[in-house]
Design a protein around this motif. Structure first.
Motif, PDB file in Angstrom:
ATOM      1  N   SER A   1       0.832  -1.205   0.000  1.00 17.70           N
ATOM      2  CA  SER A   1       0.000   0.000   0.000  1.00 17.70           C
ATOM      3  C   SER A   1       0.867   1.255   0.000  1.00 17.70           C
ATOM      4  N   PRO A   2       0.406   2.324  -0.645  1.00 20.10           N
ATOM      5  CA  PRO A   2       1.174   3.583  -0.651  1.00 20.10           C
ATOM      6  C   PRO A   2       1.494   4.065   0.761  1.00 20.10           C
ATOM      7  N   GLU A   3       0.570   3.838   1.695  1.00 20.87           N
ATOM      8  CA  GLU A   3       0.793   4.295   3.070  1.00 20.87           C
ATOM      9  C   GLU A   3       1.982   3.569   3.701  1.00 20.87           C
ATOM     10  N   LYS A   4       2.020   2.227   3.573  1.00 23.66           N
ATOM     11  CA  LYS A   4       3.112   1.464   4.183  1.00 23.66           C
ATOM     12  C   LYS A   4       4.453   1.760   3.505  1.00 23.66           C
ATOM     13  N   LEU A   5       4.425   1.889   2.176  1.00 25.45           N
ATOM     14  CA  LEU A   5       5.668   2.183   1.468  1.00 25.45           C
ATOM     15  C   LEU A   5       6.170   3.582   1.815  1.00 25.45           C
ATOM     16  N   SER A   6       5.239   4.519   2.018  1.00 27.14           N
ATOM     17  CA  SER A   6       5.625   5.874   2.417  1.00 27.14           C
ATOM     18  C   SER A   6       6.225   5.887   3.819  1.00 27.14           C
ATOM     19  N   LEU A   7       5.603   5.147   4.744  1.00 27.28           N
ATOM     20  CA  LEU A   7       6.137   5.053   6.109  1.00 27.28           C
ATOM     21  C   LEU A   7       7.526   4.426   6.107  1.00 27.28           C
ATOM     22  N   PHE A   8       7.699   3.401   5.272  1.00 30.68           N
ATOM     23  CA  PHE A   8       8.992   2.725   5.169  1.00 30.68           C
ATOM     24  C   PHE A   8      10.058   3.679   4.612  1.00 30.68           C
ATOM     25  N   SER A   9       9.725   4.394   3.547  1.00 32.14           N
ATOM     26  CA  SER A   9      10.671   5.337   2.945  1.00 32.14           C
ATOM     27  C   SER A   9      11.050   6.442   3.915  1.00 32.14           C
ATOM     28  N   ASN A  10      10.057   6.959   4.628  1.00 32.57           N
ATOM     29  CA  ASN A  10      10.332   8.023   5.598  1.00 32.57           C
ATOM     30  C   ASN A  10      11.212   7.515   6.741  1.00 32.57           C
ATOM     31  N   TRP A  11      10.965   6.279   7.178  1.00 34.15           N
ATOM     32  CA  TRP A  11      11.771   5.661   8.240  1.00 34.15           C
ATOM     33  C   TRP A  11      13.220   5.511   7.789  1.00 34.15           C
ATOM     34  N   LEU A  12      13.411   5.073   6.553  1.00 33.23           N
ATOM     35  CA  LEU A  12      14.763   4.919   6.012  1.00 33.23           C
ATOM     36  C   LEU A  12      15.503   6.255   5.995  1.00 33.23           C
ATOM     37  N   LYS A  13      14.845   7.266   5.441  1.00 36.57           N
ATOM     38  CA  LYS A  13      15.502   8.574   5.303  1.00 36.57           C
ATOM     39  C   LYS A  13      15.759   9.219   6.659  1.00 36.57           C
ATOM     40  N   ALA A  14      14.816   9.041   7.598  1.00 35.02           N
ATOM     41  CA  ALA A  14      14.989   9.631   8.927  1.00 35.02           C
ATOM     42  C   ALA A  14      16.172   9.030   9.666  1.00 35.02           C
ATOM     43  N   ASN A  15      16.591   7.822   9.250  1.00 33.11           N
ATOM     44  CA  ASN A  15      17.694   7.142   9.921  1.00 33.11           C
ATOM     45  C   ASN A  15      18.945   7.037   9.053  1.00 33.11           C
ATOM     46  N   GLY A  16      19.036   7.931   8.061  1.00 30.25           N
ATOM     47  CA  GLY A  16      20.286   8.080   7.334  1.00 30.25           C
ATOM     48  C   GLY A  16      20.472   7.264   6.083  1.00 30.25           C
ATOM     49  N   ALA A  17      19.438   6.549   5.625  1.00 31.29           N
ATOM     50  CA  ALA A  17      19.580   5.786   4.380  1.00 31.29           C
ATOM     51  C   ALA A  17      19.632   6.741   3.190  1.00 31.29           C
ATOM     52  N   VAL A  18      20.387   6.344   2.176  1.00 33.09           N
ATOM     53  CA  VAL A  18      20.514   7.142   0.960  1.00 33.09           C
ATOM     54  C   VAL A  18      19.912   6.372  -0.195  1.00 33.09           C
ATOM     55  N   PHE A  19      18.932   6.950  -0.868  1.00 29.44           N
ATOM     56  CA  PHE A  19      18.436   6.377  -2.115  1.00 29.44           C
ATOM     57  C   PHE A  19      17.850   7.477  -2.996  1.00 29.44           C
TER      58      PHE A  19
END
Length: 494
Positions: free
Chosen positions: A85-103
């Motif tokens: 779902s767009p909601e879960k993928l958005s939460l996942f992407s935001n979690w990654l970026k908030a913790n320093g992931a680069v994509f």
């Protein structure tokens, strides 16, 4: 109906439900005990019929256990269908970026035949960094040892000796605990996998005749044994881990955790850089496989895994990585897919010197000079040269006469037997090739279908996805056998 009669009926129903619940618990306990004994009884690896009989007993017992565990709580709350779902993928992407992931320059997307993957949002040239994942985002064995699993791992030999199993248990701990840091990642993981743990008996039967069947049965038996072992511990112990998991731990959940680790784990340097530790790497594990070269490495200075483009990717294309030089059987068992055009594929063939061979001792002596065992598994390779030097030497030694054995035992050039150009008696060469031809034809005869029939089934594509995967597996094995037979035919005719 009077008020007292209704109260009496309610009490009767409650007592009956309580009795049924107690009865189910007892039946589950007994079934798990039986499963532990059955899965610990390992058949002779060379007797596939016994392994199949053992599996059929295990499968019947597992079906019963799964039915008894249907009422165990599950935190999905009916959300299994919305992993993408767009909601879960958005939460996942935001979690990654908030913790320093680069994509930057790429995003998560769905691709036909691949489920989720990474899409290039811009042109990404060869060798450029397109994702980087900090270690703090990874589920690692080291993180498990710092969690509530710490004492459990320290005292449990199975978890000590099998880091992949420890990682699977840690994944379940994080799945079921409240407010897990990894929840955005766990929420976008697949709910089931195309691994052999999810194959029905009928789907597994498609592998009859294949050496991969024995490996698959061993994987299922091992997982069943681990499940029964942990179920017994969690249901009878009152530590922090058991209190968390006993309400949720089921065979289905354990299969999910094991499959997640099997299909997605990687190894990164430990904190002290002394060894490698198993890890699940969010985002990176969304990259699908293609032929190429390893383009992922761990950057110790930045404490992160970095992935470089293994080729030029155009905007809109899926970003692939290379998982490593694995055979189709390894991909099938551990990853749940079979890549096309796998240049690292091979077919196992086990050969040995008979105990009744009157020249056994001399053959073994010559084999030892070349570092070979009297019983050994070899690999038939895909491509123009299917037979390597070790297999070539074994075939020649296996078919030598006494005089020929005496000559090569005394020779200081016995290593020449590993080369196709080695000067040998023509009759010995032909005998060696014909022996392998016969052996390979017997192997083909053990399959239930021909290669042509397999190709037709794949073209029709009317079977379940697991059945299609099994047919692809056995077809790729037959292609290597036929390729070797054609190669042998050319040499026999020379």
């Amino acid at each position: 109906m009077g008020r007292n009669s209704k109260k009496q009926m309610d009490r009767t129903v409650k007592l009956r439900n309580k009795h049924n619940l107690h009865s189910d618990k007892q039946e589950l306990k007994e079934s798990v005990e039986h499963l532990l004994k059955l899965s610990s009884s390992i058949p002779q690896p060379t007797i596939i019929t016994k392994a199949l009989d053992n599996h059929n007993e295990i499968a019947i017992l597992l079906d019963k256990i799964k039915n008894l565990e249907l009422n165990k709580s599950n935190p999905d709350n009916g959300e299994s269908s919305v992993r993408n779902s767009p909601e879960k993928l958005s939460l996942f992407s935001n979690w990654l970026k908030a913790n320093g992931a680069v994509f930057d320059g790429c995003s998560i997307a769905e691709f036909p035949g691949y489920d989720l993957g990474l899409k290039a949002d811009i042109d990404i040239p060869y060798g450029s960094l397109f994702i980087a994942v900090p270690k703090k985002l990874m589920l690692t064995l080291e993180a498990a040892k710092k969690s509530i699993l710490k004492k459990f791992i320290e005292r449990d030999q199975l978890l000590k000796n099998m880091p992949n199993v420890a990682l699977a248990i840690y994944l379940l701990v994080e799945k079921f605990k409240e407010n897990s840091f990894y929840k955005p990642y766990i929420d976008i993981l697949p709910k089931t996998y195309p691994t052999v743990l999810y194959f029905s008996k009928q789907e597994l039967n498609e592998l009859k005749g294949s050496p991969t069947l024995e490996v698959a049965l061993r994987q299922i038996r091992s997982t069943a044994r681990q499940y029964a072992y942990f179920h017994t511990i969690f249901s009878s112990t009152d530590d922090n881990v058991s209190r968390l998991l006993k309400a949720h731990f089921t065979y289905e959940e354990y299969c999910w955790a094991v499959s997640t680790v099997m299909t997605r784990q990687n190894f990164i340097p430990s904190d002290d850089n002394e060894t490698k530790v198993a890890a699940l790497i969010p985002l990176w594990d969304l990259c699908n496989h293609t032929n190429g070269m390893i383009s992922t490495d761990f950057n110790p200075e930045l404490s992160r895994s970095e992935c470089l483009a293994l080729t030029d990717f155009k905007k809109g294309e899926q970003l692939f990585i290379f998982y490593g030089p694995r055979t189709n059987a390894e991909f099938f068992i551990h990853n749940g897919f079979i890549p096309s055009g796998n240049v690292y594929d091979s077919y196992p063939i086990k050969l040995g010197i008979s105990k009744c061979d009157p020249l056994k001792e001399k053959r073994i002596l010559l084999l030892r000079k070349l570092g070979l065992e009297n019983t050994q598994e070899f690999k038939l390779r895909i491509g123009e040269n299917p037979i390597d030097g070790k297999l070539l030497a074994f075939l020649r030694i296996f078919n030598m006469s006494q005089d020929q054995l005496d000559h090569w035992v005394e020779s200081n050039r016995s290593g020449d037997l590993e080369f196709i150009e080695c000067a040998l008696d023509v009759s010995l060469e032909k005998k060696s090739w014909c022996f392998l031809q016969t052996r390979l034809k017997l192997m083909l005869a053990t399959y239930q279908t021909t290669l042509e029939e397999d190709k037709k089934l794949l073209e029709e594509n009317k079977s379940s996805s697991n059945t299609v995967l099994a047919v692809k597996m056995r077809a790729s094995e037959k292609e290597i056998i036929w390729n070797t037979l054609n190669w042998l035919e050319q040499h026999v005719q020379q």
